[in-house]
Motif scaffolding. Structure first.
Motif: not given
Ligand code: UDP
Ligand code: MG
Length: 348
Positions: A183-207
């Motif tokens: 029951d958690a959607g995309d509404f969230r807060l992410m620390d900069r470190r998390v965002v930098l980690a997620m930038r490395q994930l470039r998969e096309k069909h994203r969830f």
């Protein structure tokens, strides 16, 4: 020399670009504390109210902030409304996509451009009430690196959407090989470190909610009641919801592929019993299993099952094909308000 990945060529100039920015290129002292990322697709009716509420809430934090609006190929007046806001308030920044690339990709682009110490992703339609953001920020200050909002109640949704969402989140949790909160959607807060980690994930069909669980870090949920859409209509008809669900499952589970093996073994075992039974009945002089109907039905049944599994393999194969093509995730037509990349936005 580091070989240049053609996937990272600038779509506008065809010049190779640096890999996705995993470190900040800017002076930390000029970076805002918070980045709010909002994907926008035909949201002209909500943009003025969205801006008003974001300003109210974010000003109450007494910290610097930026509002990154990702215009995902809107065909209404959304873009001109955003440009107005940007000219009046430089904290409003715009990433204008060359066409509609979809909600999940729009969020990814916002996170790619965000400079804040914490990045907050929310819907444009005010279904994610901005005041929950303050509770998220509190948790972030306590040291949590991902604070996701859990919908304890959802207003103004059809029973069908509520039911399918409930089933989906539980099914996903059952089959996924990572721990994705229900029951958690995309509404969230992410620390900069998390965002930098997620930038490395470039998969096309994203969830994105799955990816933000996958990267790890200290995570916690805050409960809220999801409001009704402020204005306009949902941009997620059934067809898109099914696509998103398929992306979620194929991104985080091989179970659909493995099912073929389980069903195959079960059917082979049952047919073996059937063969034995048929031989015994025939030897004992019974005339059971007479006629073609049984043969036809079982052949059609097996044919159906084989086609279903071919389709499942196709779902994975299509996604592998999209990865192999190596196209960029999105193409930015213009970016407004970002220091240093007014003309040429950073690599998608
Ligand atoms: N959205 C988008 N691109 C799309 C579909 C949606 O940027 O192709 C945006 C939309 O403008 C909104 C958010 O994604 O800000 C979520 O969409 P919506 O509120 O319609 O989804 P729901 O809350 O009904 O699931
Ligand atoms: Mg919504």
């Amino acid at each position: 020399m580091i070989p240049i990945n053609p996937a990272l060529a600038n779509p506008l100039t065809q010049q190779p670009l640096a890999p996705p920015n995993t470190t900040s290129s800017h002076d930390p002292s000029t970076r805002p504390v918070f980045s709010i990322v909002v994907p926008i697709w035909n949201e002209e009716q909500v943009i003025p109210e969205l801006y008003k509420r974001v300003v109210e809430i974010m000003n109450s934090t007494n910290q610097s902030w930026e509002l990154i609006c990702v215009n995902d190929g809107s065909r209404d007046r959304s873009m001109s409304l955003l440009c107005d806001l940007n000219s009046k308030d430089p904290r409003v920044k715009i990433i204008d996509f060359s066409k509609n690339f979809g909600h999940q990709v729009a969020i990814s682009a916002g996170a790619d451009f965000a400079e804040g110490d914490a990045v907050i992703v929310m819907d444009a339609d005010l279904q994610d009430p901005p005041d929950v953001v303050l509770r998220m920020i509190e948790k972030w200050r306590e040291g949590y690196e991902v604070v996701y909002a859990v919908r304890s109640k959802r207003q103004g949704e059809t029973w069908f959407k509520l039911f399918t969402a409930k089933v989906f989140y539980r099914l996903l949790r059952g089959v996924a090989n990572i721990d994705i909160p229900v029951d958690a959607g995309d509404f969230r807060l992410m620390d900069r470190r998390v965002v930098l980690a997620m930038r490395q994930l470039r998969e096309k069909h994203r969830f994105m909610r799955g990816l933000s669980s996958w990267v790890g870090f200290k995570q916690i949920g805050v409960e809220y009641e999801r409001a009704e859409r402020y204005a306009g209509e949902t941009k997620y008809p059934l067809r898109k919801m099914i696509r998103l669900a398929m992306n979620a499952i194929t991104s985080f589970s091989y179970l659909p592929l493995q099912l073929a093996t389980y069903v195959g073994f079960t059917l082979a075992f049952l047919s073996l019993l059937g063969i034995i039974l048929a031989v015994v009945l025939r030897l004992s002089g019974s005339d059971a299993f007479h006629g073609q109907a049984t043969t036809l039905v079982s052949v059609l049944f097996l044919g159906g099952i084989q086609l279903i599994f071919l389709g499942i393999i196709g779902e994975y194969l299509g996604r592998i094909y999209d990865e192999v093509k190596g196209r960029p995730l999105y193409i930015v037509s213009q970016a407004y308000g970002f220091v240093g990349h007014k003309e040429s936005p950073p690599t998608p």
